[in-house]
Design a protein around this motif. Structure first.
Motif, PDB file in Angstrom:
ATOM      1  N   PRO A  14       0.809  -1.212   0.000  1.00  0.00           N
ATOM      2  CA  PRO A  14       0.000   0.000   0.000  1.00  0.00           C
ATOM      3  C   PRO A  14       0.850   1.273   0.000  1.00  0.00           C
ATOM      4  O   PRO A  14       2.047   1.237   0.316  1.00  0.00           O
ATOM      5  N   PRO A  15       0.242   2.402  -0.350  1.00  0.00           N
ATOM      6  CA  PRO A  15       0.982   3.669  -0.393  1.00  0.00           C
ATOM      7  C   PRO A  15       1.620   3.998   0.955  1.00  0.00           C
ATOM      8  O   PRO A  15       0.996   3.860   2.004  1.00  0.00           O
ATOM      9  N   HIS A  16       2.868   4.417   0.900  1.00  0.00           N
ATOM     10  CA  HIS A  16       3.590   4.775   2.118  1.00  0.00           C
ATOM     11  C   HIS A  16       4.809   5.609   1.759  1.00  0.00           C
ATOM     12  O   HIS A  16       5.135   5.770   0.577  1.00  0.00           O
ATOM     13  N   LYS A  17       5.486   6.124   2.786  1.00  0.00           N
ATOM     14  CA  LYS A  17       6.711   6.893   2.590  1.00  0.00           C
ATOM     15  C   LYS A  17       7.811   6.312   3.470  1.00  0.00           C
ATOM     16  O   LYS A  17       7.549   5.841   4.573  1.00  0.00           O
ATOM     17  N   GLY A  18       9.044   6.368   2.990  1.00  0.00           N
ATOM     18  CA  GLY A  18      10.182   5.931   3.774  1.00  0.00           C
ATOM     19  C   GLY A  18      10.465   6.894   4.915  1.00  0.00           C
ATOM     20  O   GLY A  18       9.966   8.025   4.936  1.00  0.00           O
ATOM     21  N   VAL A  19      11.313   6.455   5.826  1.00  0.00           N
ATOM     22  CA  VAL A  19      11.500   7.219   7.058  1.00  0.00           C
ATOM     23  C   VAL A  19      12.575   8.295   6.967  1.00  0.00           C
ATOM     24  O   VAL A  19      12.568   9.232   7.751  1.00  0.00           O
ATOM     25  N   THR A  20      13.517   8.180   6.022  1.00  0.00           N
ATOM     26  CA  THR A  20      14.631   9.125   6.045  1.00  0.00           C
ATOM     27  C   THR A  20      15.164   9.453   4.662  1.00  0.00           C
ATOM     28  O   THR A  20      15.269   8.578   3.791  1.00  0.00           O
ATOM     29  N   LYS A  21      15.539  10.723   4.478  1.00  0.00           N
ATOM     30  CA  LYS A  21      16.240  11.158   3.274  1.00  0.00           C
ATOM     31  C   LYS A  21      17.661  10.619   3.246  1.00  0.00           C
ATOM     32  O   LYS A  21      18.349  10.715   2.228  1.00  0.00           O
ATOM     33  N   GLY A  22      18.112  10.074   4.370  1.00  0.00           N
ATOM     34  CA  GLY A  22      19.479   9.588   4.468  1.00  0.00           C
ATOM     35  C   GLY A  22      19.755   8.349   3.646  1.00  0.00           C
ATOM     36  O   GLY A  22      20.920   7.985   3.442  1.00  0.00           O
ATOM     37  N   GLY A  75      17.554  -7.499 -15.166  1.00  0.00           N
ATOM     38  CA  GLY A  75      18.935  -7.063 -15.275  1.00  0.00           C
ATOM     39  C   GLY A  75      19.135  -5.569 -15.302  1.00  0.00           C
ATOM     40  O   GLY A  75      20.265  -5.097 -15.440  1.00  0.00           O
ATOM     41  N   LYS A  76      18.072  -4.796 -15.142  1.00  0.00           N
ATOM     42  CA  LYS A  76      18.168  -3.345 -15.175  1.00  0.00           C
ATOM     43  C   LYS A  76      17.831  -2.754 -13.809  1.00  0.00           C
ATOM     44  O   LYS A  76      16.988  -3.279 -13.080  1.00  0.00           O
ATOM     45  N   VAL A  77      18.491  -1.625 -13.502  1.00  0.00           N
ATOM     46  CA  VAL A  77      18.365  -0.967 -12.207  1.00  0.00           C
ATOM     47  C   VAL A  77      17.701   0.391 -12.365  1.00  0.00           C
ATOM     48  O   VAL A  77      17.908   1.088 -13.365  1.00  0.00           O
ATOM     49  N   PHE A  78      16.873   0.770 -11.396  1.00  0.00           N
ATOM     50  CA  PHE A  78      16.493   2.185 -11.258  1.00  0.00           C
ATOM     51  C   PHE A  78      16.613   2.576  -9.788  1.00  0.00           C
ATOM     52  O   PHE A  78      16.525   1.738  -8.887  1.00  0.00           O
ATOM     53  N   VAL A  79      16.853   3.870  -9.563  1.00  0.00           N
ATOM     54  CA  VAL A  79      17.115   4.402  -8.230  1.00  0.00           C
ATOM     55  C   VAL A  79      16.061   5.453  -7.906  1.00  0.00           C
ATOM     56  O   VAL A  79      15.708   6.276  -8.763  1.00  0.00           O
ATOM     57  N   PHE A  80      15.544   5.422  -6.666  1.00  0.00           N
ATOM     58  CA  PHE A  80      14.519   6.394  -6.287  1.00  0.00           C
ATOM     59  C   PHE A  80      14.617   6.742  -4.806  1.00  0.00           C
ATOM     60  O   PHE A  80      15.273   6.054  -4.019  1.00  0.00           O
ATOM     61  N   ASP A  81      13.962   7.819  -4.471  1.00  0.00           N
ATOM     62  CA  ASP A  81      13.902   8.327  -3.095  1.00  0.00           C
ATOM     63  C   ASP A  81      12.573   7.884  -2.497  1.00  0.00           C
ATOM     64  O   ASP A  81      11.506   8.346  -2.904  1.00  0.00           O
ATOM     65  N   ASP A  82      12.627   6.981  -1.515  1.00  0.00           N
ATOM     66  CA  ASP A  82      11.378   6.411  -0.997  1.00  0.00           C
ATOM     67  C   ASP A  82      10.670   7.297   0.016  1.00  0.00           C
ATOM     68  O   ASP A  82       9.628   6.901   0.556  1.00  0.00           O
ATOM     69  N   THR A  83      11.211   8.503   0.289  1.00  0.00           N
ATOM     70  CA  THR A  83      10.448   9.420   1.145  1.00  0.00           C
ATOM     71  C   THR A  83       9.312  10.068   0.367  1.00  0.00           C
ATOM     72  O   THR A  83       8.458  10.727   0.955  1.00  0.00           O
ATOM     73  N   TYR A  84       9.310   9.892  -0.962  1.00  0.00           N
ATOM     74  CA  TYR A  84       8.141  10.272  -1.749  1.00  0.00           C
ATOM     75  C   TYR A  84       7.126   9.130  -1.671  1.00  0.00           C
ATOM     76  O   TYR A  84       7.503   7.952  -1.620  1.00  0.00           O
ATOM     77  N   ARG A  85       5.880   9.468  -1.679  1.00  0.00           N
ATOM     78  CA  ARG A  85       4.815   8.469  -1.586  1.00  0.00           C
ATOM     79  C   ARG A  85       4.949   7.459  -2.728  1.00  0.00           C
ATOM     80  O   ARG A  85       5.088   7.837  -3.892  1.00  0.00           O
ATOM     81  N   HIS A  86       4.912   6.175  -2.376  1.00  0.00           N
ATOM     82  CA  HIS A  86       5.048   5.149  -3.399  1.00  0.00           C
ATOM     83  C   HIS A  86       4.217   3.928  -3.033  1.00  0.00           C
ATOM     84  O   HIS A  86       3.885   3.695  -1.862  1.00  0.00           O
ATOM     85  N   THR A  87       3.867   3.171  -4.042  1.00  0.00           N
ATOM     86  CA  THR A  87       3.031   1.983  -3.865  1.00  0.00           C
ATOM     87  C   THR A  87       3.381   0.970  -4.946  1.00  0.00           C
ATOM     88  O   THR A  87       3.891   1.334  -6.015  1.00  0.00           O
ATOM     89  N   VAL A  88       3.135  -0.320  -4.672  1.00  0.00           N
ATOM     90  CA  VAL A  88       3.498  -1.400  -5.599  1.00  0.00           C
ATOM     91  C   VAL A  88       2.286  -2.299  -5.834  1.00  0.00           C
ATOM     92  O   VAL A  88       1.538  -2.608  -4.895  1.00  0.00           O
TER      93      VAL A  88
END
Length: 251
Positions: free
Chosen positions: A139-147, A178-191
């Protein structure tokens, strides 16, 4: 038993303090970040990504070997009670290689190439095979740290690729093997995995490149997380799970 009860009593206070201070820490970290403070980031900012993608066929083989004994991979909610809100059932499974810098030797031995490659990632926090069963949802959520930043590499992508995705802020992303993407999980995200196939990825959390005061705030926050019940409980549960699996293999 007394120590566990004491940890449970302390935990709510630590959580409350952490939540109160988190925006303050995140502001400093974002201000002194050496990479953009955007939902998705360019792979070229992280030289180790190319090495991972070059070794993808070997990592995919190791993932497939783990999946051959899929019943031995635990649900994330069983390893980390704090994740139960975003892991509402057993369809999100996790095979940890590293958790907050701590290696899981039994698992690393089953995926030695992957374990060695991720160990070379600057500021590695966690690395695991993340498995989402058919119909699984986070479900939609945000990570805990910009770190920390997250990286995903596709290891087992459903045939119906378009119906398996992660949305980060306004961007819907799909995995490719075989492919990578990088993101900041402090933005709201869902799978969502709205397919009949398993989705398997290499899930990596690593320290955001920072400088100055932001770097200091990052270290303080992450050191606090590493010493928290959040990490201790997960570490204990992983060890317990692996002991049980080892006993079953001997039986």
């Amino acid at each position: 038993m007394a120590a566990n009860q004491q940890d449970k009593k302390k935990r709510p206070l630590l959580v409350r303090v952490g939540k109160a201070l988190r925006p303050w820490f995140n502001n400093f970290i974002a201000k002194d970040s050496l990479v953009p403070n955007t939902p998705n980031l360019d792979n070229k900012l992280f030289p180790w990504v190319a090495a991972l993608e070059a070794a993808a066929p070997l990592m995919i083989k190791e993932f497939q070997a783990v999946m051959a004994e899929r019943e031995r991979v635990p649900a994330l909610r069983d390893l980390s009670p704090d994740h139960r809100r975003i892991a509402p059932d057993n369809r999100w499974k996790s095979f940890f290689l590293y958790g907050y810098g701590i290696a899981v030797p039994e698992n690393c031995a089953k995926a030695p190439v992957t374990a060695q490659l991720v160990a070379g990632i600057p500021g590695l926090c966690s690395a695991l095979f993340s498995i989402l069963e058919p119909g699984g949802e986070i479900p939609p959520h945000k990570g805990v740290t910009k770190g920390m930043l997250n990286a995903h590499m596709g290891l087992g992508v459903p045939r119906d690729r378009d119906n398996c995705w992660i949305q980060v802020a306004d961007d819907k992303l799909h995995w490719d093997e075989g492919k990578v993407f990088v993101f900041d999980d402090t933005y709201r995200h869902t799978v969502q995995n709205n397919t009949d196939d398993v989705r398997g990825i290499l899930f990596i959390q690593f320290e955001r490149p920072t400088r100055g005061l932001g770097r200091l705030m990052q270290r303080i926050f992450l050191d606090g997380v590493k010493k928290s019940a959040f990490v201790k409980d997960a570490k204990d549960n992983i060890e317990r799970w692996n002991r049980i699996q080892a006993e079953l293999e001997k039986a």
